[in-house]
Design a protein around this motif. Sequence first.
Motif, short mmCIF file in Angstrom:
data_model
loop_
_atom_site.label_atom_id
_atom_site.label_comp_id
_atom_site.label_asym_id
_atom_site.label_seq_id
_atom_site.Cartn_x
_atom_site.Cartn_y
_atom_site.Cartn_z
N ASN A 8 42.21 55.79 38.92
CA ASN A 8 40.64 55.85 38.69
C ASN A 8 39.96 54.89 39.65
O ASN A 8 40.75 54.09 40.50
CB ASN A 8 40.29 55.66 37.07
N ASN A 9 38.53 55.30 39.82
CA ASN A 9 38.09 54.65 40.93
C ASN A 9 36.53 53.95 40.24
O ASN A 9 35.75 53.83 40.99
CB ASN A 9 37.82 55.68 42.17
N ASN A 10 36.86 53.28 39.08
CA ASN A 10 35.80 52.86 38.33
C ASN A 10 35.44 51.55 38.91
O ASN A 10 34.13 51.03 39.00
CB ASN A 10 36.00 52.61 37.11
N HIS A 11 36.32 50.73 39.62
CA HIS A 11 36.16 49.82 40.43
C HIS A 11 37.01 49.44 41.82
O HIS A 11 38.04 50.33 41.79
CB HIS A 11 36.28 48.28 39.77
N GLY A 12 36.69 48.89 42.89
CA GLY A 12 37.40 49.00 44.09
C GLY A 12 36.51 48.22 45.02
O GLY A 12 35.78 47.27 44.78
N LEU A 13 36.64 48.41 46.43
CA LEU A 13 35.80 47.59 47.34
C LEU A 13 34.41 47.40 47.13
O LEU A 13 34.04 46.35 47.26
CB LEU A 13 36.23 48.53 48.77
N THR A 14 33.96 48.58 46.89
CA THR A 14 32.23 48.38 46.50
C THR A 14 32.11 47.39 45.47
O THR A 14 30.93 46.50 45.67
CB THR A 14 31.46 49.52 46.21
N THR A 15 32.74 47.41 44.47
CA THR A 15 32.73 46.39 43.31
C THR A 15 32.83 44.82 44.08
O THR A 15 32.14 43.85 43.48
CB THR A 15 33.59 46.48 42.02
N ILE A 16 33.77 44.69 44.77
CA ILE A 16 34.08 43.25 45.05
C ILE A 16 32.92 42.89 46.26
O ILE A 16 32.36 41.96 46.21
CB ILE A 16 35.50 43.36 46.13
N LEU A 17 32.46 43.71 46.97
CA LEU A 17 31.48 43.50 48.00
C LEU A 17 30.08 43.52 47.48
O LEU A 17 29.30 42.54 47.92
CB LEU A 17 31.35 44.51 49.12
N SER A 18 29.79 44.09 46.36
CA SER A 18 28.55 43.81 45.69
C SER A 18 28.45 42.84 44.44
O SER A 18 27.25 42.53 44.26
CB SER A 18 27.93 45.21 45.25
N SER A 19 29.73 42.27 44.31
CA SER A 19 29.46 41.31 43.01
C SER A 19 28.67 39.93 43.63
O SER A 19 28.89 39.77 44.94
CB SER A 19 31.20 40.72 42.94
N ILE A 23 36.24 35.74 43.72
CA ILE A 23 36.79 37.07 42.83
C ILE A 23 38.16 36.79 42.66
O ILE A 23 38.74 36.43 43.80
CB ILE A 23 36.15 38.14 43.59
N GLU A 24 38.53 37.34 41.77
CA GLU A 24 40.48 37.34 41.55
C GLU A 24 40.66 38.73 42.28
O GLU A 24 40.52 39.75 41.42
CB GLU A 24 40.84 37.20 40.16
N LEU A 25 41.11 38.50 43.43
CA LEU A 25 41.57 40.08 44.17
C LEU A 25 42.54 40.71 43.45
O LEU A 25 42.49 42.01 43.49
CB LEU A 25 41.78 39.68 45.86
N THR A 26 43.57 40.08 42.94
CA THR A 26 44.59 40.77 42.03
C THR A 26 44.12 41.81 41.24
O THR A 26 44.66 42.60 40.79
CB THR A 26 45.66 39.82 41.64
N ASP A 27 42.89 41.41 40.72
CA ASP A 27 42.26 42.50 39.49
C ASP A 27 41.67 43.77 40.54
O ASP A 27 41.75 44.99 39.62
CB ASP A 27 40.85 42.04 39.06
N TYR A 28 41.63 43.76 41.63
CA TYR A 28 41.36 45.02 42.33
C TYR A 28 42.41 45.59 43.16
O TYR A 28 42.20 46.90 43.67
CB TYR A 28 40.08 44.53 43.41
N ILE A 29 43.57 44.92 43.28
CA ILE A 29 44.56 45.27 44.25
C ILE A 29 45.42 46.21 43.32
O ILE A 29 45.92 45.57 42.30
CB ILE A 29 45.29 44.41 45.12
N LYS A 30 45.53 47.67 43.70
CA LYS A 30 46.24 48.44 42.65
C LYS A 30 47.81 48.67 43.33
O LYS A 30 47.62 49.20 44.53
CB LYS A 30 45.51 49.68 42.18
N PRO A 31 48.70 48.86 42.34
CA PRO A 31 49.91 49.49 42.87
C PRO A 31 49.82 50.99 43.22
O PRO A 31 48.86 51.83 42.90
CB PRO A 31 50.96 49.25 41.99
#
Length: 246
Positions: free
Chosen positions: A100-111, A116-124
Amino acid sequence: MSLFHKKSSTDSLNNAVKLITVAHPNSPISEQFRTIRTNIHFAGVDQELKTIAFSSANQSEGKSTVTANVAVTWALEGKKVLFIDADLRRPTIHQTFGLNNNHGLTTILSSKADSIELTDYIKPSGIDHLSLITSGPIPPNPSELLGSDRMTTLIKNVSQAFDLVVIDVPPILEVPDTQVLSAHLDGLVLVVREGQTRKAAISRAVDVLKISKTRILGFVLNDHNAKDAGYGYGYGYGYKAEQGSK
Ligand SMILES: Nc1ncnc2c1ncn2[C@@H]1O[C@H](COP(=O)(O)OP(=O)(O)OP(=O)(O)O)[C@@H](O)[C@H]1O
Ligand SMILES: [Mg+2]
């Protein structure tokens, strides 16, 4: 059912790209992706390459297909790879890997958060050694986000944590997004689609990249000699390092 079929130029918006390197790792096409990987490696003998973008002059020339498959071949080789979808206009990674793409790069950049805890955004990805950051929701201001200090900091941080950071970016001649980002990367590979990309467009894309002081690592010729290759799917890849491209 055929593994590959030609689609209209807008299909990549709604469809995953084909991971032939996963489906048929021993096929001649997968071998060609490994050759591309090796040639990029040779392009980096003088300077370590950790952050590499793939782009093209115009849209639908095969960037996402090439990027995803080369990222997979690096991971299969045992490199710890992070694959980022920075095509914030026509993202595909989430569909390719069924996420799912509910969060990702744009969420990191616009926060607005200080950290930010990057591990929350890095997906297997489901493939050993390959991790992903999907695009996140499509924003109104992609080039502003990609050119932000936050993006530069992100690239710096992840390049310390991974052996390679591979980035799918938008086409060079259509939007300024790639130009603002690529100068902060170790290099960029230009995907050219035989029978589609015009010579003048390649040359303009190279000029634009030179102006932004991007290091061009070489070219991938997509769809090369599709009929003659005899691989059944009409895929062919060639790679030629450009001399003195910087
Ligand atoms: N060599 C090829 N032979 C047949 N189909 C291909 C080939 N390369 C890419 N395609 C198909 O062309 C379409 C566009 O490819 P892809 O999504 O990789 O391009 P893109 O440059 O990332 O496009 P976009 O500009 O939309 O991001 C996809 O449907 C893909 O499956
Ligand atoms: Mg794409």
